[in-house]
Design a protein around this motif. Sequence first.
Motif, PDB file in Angstrom:
ATOM      1  N   LEU A 226     -11.886  12.920  -4.204  1.00 11.38           N
ATOM      2  CA  LEU A 226     -10.640  12.291  -4.672  1.00 11.38           C
ATOM      3  C   LEU A 226     -10.494  10.843  -4.209  1.00 11.38           C
ATOM      4  N   TYR A 227     -11.145  10.494  -3.117  1.00  8.16           N
ATOM      5  CA  TYR A 227     -10.995   9.131  -2.584  1.00  8.16           C
ATOM      6  C   TYR A 227     -12.314   8.366  -2.665  1.00  8.16           C
ATOM      7  N   ALA A 228     -13.131   8.735  -3.640  1.00 12.04           N
ATOM      8  CA  ALA A 228     -14.432   8.073  -3.800  1.00 12.04           C
ATOM      9  C   ALA A 228     -14.268   6.562  -3.987  1.00 12.04           C
ATOM     10  N   ASP A 229     -13.138   6.139  -4.570  1.00 11.41           N
ATOM     11  CA  ASP A 229     -12.927   4.711  -4.832  1.00 11.41           C
ATOM     12  C   ASP A 229     -12.149   4.018  -3.716  1.00 11.41           C
TER      13      ASP A 229
ATOM     14  N   ALA B 256      -7.603   8.783   7.354  1.00 13.62           N
ATOM     15  CA  ALA B 256      -6.178   8.764   6.998  1.00 13.62           C
ATOM     16  C   ALA B 256      -5.959   9.540   5.704  1.00 13.62           C
ATOM     17  N   ALA B 257      -6.904   9.393   4.753  1.00  6.68           N
ATOM     18  CA  ALA B 257      -6.799  10.126   3.483  1.00  6.68           C
ATOM     19  C   ALA B 257      -6.828  11.631   3.741  1.00  6.68           C
ATOM     20  N   ALA B 258      -7.638  12.057   4.709  1.00  8.71           N
ATOM     21  CA  ALA B 258      -7.703  13.489   5.044  1.00  8.71           C
ATOM     22  C   ALA B 258      -6.341  13.997   5.515  1.00  8.71           C
ATOM     23  N   ARG B 259      -5.602  13.138   6.235  1.00  4.15           N
ATOM     24  CA  ARG B 259      -4.262  13.538   6.674  1.00  4.15           C
ATOM     25  C   ARG B 259      -3.348  13.725   5.460  1.00  4.15           C
ATOM     26  N   SER B 260      -3.478  12.810   4.483  1.00  2.00           N
ATOM     27  CA  SER B 260      -2.646  12.914   3.280  1.00  2.00           C
ATOM     28  C   SER B 260      -3.004  14.155   2.465  1.00  2.00           C
TER      29      SER B 260
ATOM     30  N   SER C  60       0.849  -1.196   0.000  1.00  2.00           N
ATOM     31  CA  SER C  60       0.000   0.000   0.000  1.00  2.00           C
ATOM     32  C   SER C  60       0.883   1.244   0.000  1.00  2.00           C
ATOM     33  N   THR C  61       0.235   2.395  -0.152  1.00  2.00           N
ATOM     34  CA  THR C  61       0.951   3.645   0.091  1.00  2.00           C
ATOM     35  C   THR C  61       1.076   3.861   1.596  1.00  2.00           C
ATOM     36  N   THR C  62       1.870   4.853   1.975  1.00  2.00           N
ATOM     37  CA  THR C  62       2.198   5.135   3.368  1.00  2.00           C
ATOM     38  C   THR C  62       1.398   6.345   3.853  1.00  2.00           C
ATOM     39  N   VAL C  63       0.967   6.313   5.101  1.00  2.00           N
ATOM     40  CA  VAL C  63       0.288   7.479   5.673  1.00  2.00           C
ATOM     41  C   VAL C  63       1.318   8.586   5.913  1.00  2.00           C
ATOM     42  N   VAL C  64       0.988   9.790   5.449  1.00  2.00           N
ATOM     43  CA  VAL C  64       1.823  10.960   5.729  1.00  2.00           C
ATOM     44  C   VAL C  64       0.923  11.950   6.458  1.00  2.00           C
ATOM     45  N   SER C  65       1.101  12.053   7.767  1.00  3.30           N
ATOM     46  CA  SER C  65       0.177  12.806   8.611  1.00  3.30           C
ATOM     47  C   SER C  65       0.894  13.978   9.275  1.00  3.30           C
ATOM     48  N   PRO C  66       0.599  15.229   8.847  1.00  3.09           N
ATOM     49  CA  PRO C  66       1.214  16.389   9.501  1.00  3.09           C
ATOM     50  C   PRO C  66       0.795  16.463  10.976  1.00  3.09           C
ATOM     51  N   PRO C  67       1.520  17.145  11.821  1.00  2.17           N
ATOM     52  CA  PRO C  67       2.669  17.979  11.457  1.00  2.17           C
ATOM     53  C   PRO C  67       4.003  17.225  11.347  1.00  2.17           C
ATOM     54  N   ASP C  68       4.133  16.065  12.010  1.00  2.00           N
ATOM     55  CA  ASP C  68       5.443  15.401  11.906  1.00  2.00           C
ATOM     56  C   ASP C  68       5.615  14.761  10.529  1.00  2.00           C
ATOM     57  N   GLY C  69       4.523  14.228   9.977  1.00  2.00           N
ATOM     58  CA  GLY C  69       4.569  13.739   8.604  1.00  2.00           C
ATOM     59  C   GLY C  69       4.604  14.922   7.654  1.00  2.00           C
ATOM     60  N   ASP C  70       5.413  14.819   6.592  1.00  2.00           N
ATOM     61  CA  ASP C  70       5.658  15.982   5.735  1.00  2.00           C
ATOM     62  C   ASP C  70       5.755  15.492   4.287  1.00  2.00           C
ATOM     63  N   MET C  71       4.805  15.924   3.453  1.00  2.16           N
ATOM     64  CA  MET C  71       4.740  15.394   2.086  1.00  2.16           C
ATOM     65  C   MET C  71       5.919  15.845   1.224  1.00  2.16           C
TER      66      MET C  71
END
Length: 302
Positions: free
Chosen positions: A262-265, A273-277, A185-196
């Motif tokens: 964007l995440y309808a599917d 989690a998608a909201a964090r991304s 899968s893809t990885t969760v990137v969750s701010p503030p410590d996660g940074d895209m």
Amino acid sequence: MSGPEFGTLDDVVYGRVDRVAPMIRRVIAENPSKFTYRGTGTYIIGEGEVAVIDPGPVLDSHRDAIAAALASERVTAICVTHCHSDHSPLAAWLHEETGAPTIAFGPHPPPPPSDDDSADEVTVEEALDLAFDPDVRVADGNIAARGPGWTIRAVHTPGHTSNHTCFAFEEEAVLFPGDHVMGWSTTVVSPPDGDMAAYVDSLRKVAGRGGDRTYWPTHGPAITQPQRYVEALIAHRLEREEQVLGAVRSGITDIPAMVAVLYADVREELHKAAARSVLAHLQKLELDGLVRVTPTGGYEPT
Ligand SMILES: [Zn+2]
């Protein structure tokens, strides 16, 4: 959406020691979830004198399985990729048992107070191990540990977390990418410590390491064409970024509305989690000067 072809891990027996390569053994913890897939893979490197990568979650069955796997080994290094509760907590026990040093980039920075529900949900699923503070801190490119027939080098890869570090097993041209690159899968990137922005840079960094032949991620199957796989992950993130920018430019101002489009599917249980991304993408776009935050906390194009 573009992206790599994710693999599956179908023959999991929890607690069993699997020799996945001549110098690499793996024990999978029984902590399956929507973020950990089948569970945490703890790796044992070498023979006789060994390093352990990501001892894993506090789970009696996993602790006992690791103890059995290491019964006739001397542990000389405990390497930790990052401080999520499925990776680092058993390091304290293993250090106590063996006296081997824990080795990592550093502890997890303390999180700022948050009243954001979606952040809480993601941190509950991937709880922080704030107690972890390594005996040895390794910077990018440092040799983390050495033993007979193995050399492990740290590759600092901020993004999933700011202290995330992959470990390269140099003799075997293997990379242990932790959660930076997962097999399923893809990885969760969750701010503030996660940074895209940092995450995409760190993907480019590992893709640019031409010599790695195989990745053994913490979650999911081995990745046998890693450069191509990571290039596909980068393309996927950039495509998502384009979609987020497109949503903002079409007049969608808030994150839940962007996720719905964007995440309808994508399964609804993953929408927080998608909201964090999406937030992570918006922060990158803000950094790039393409969107700005409105006075009411929404987003608009610049
Ligand atoms: Zn993680």
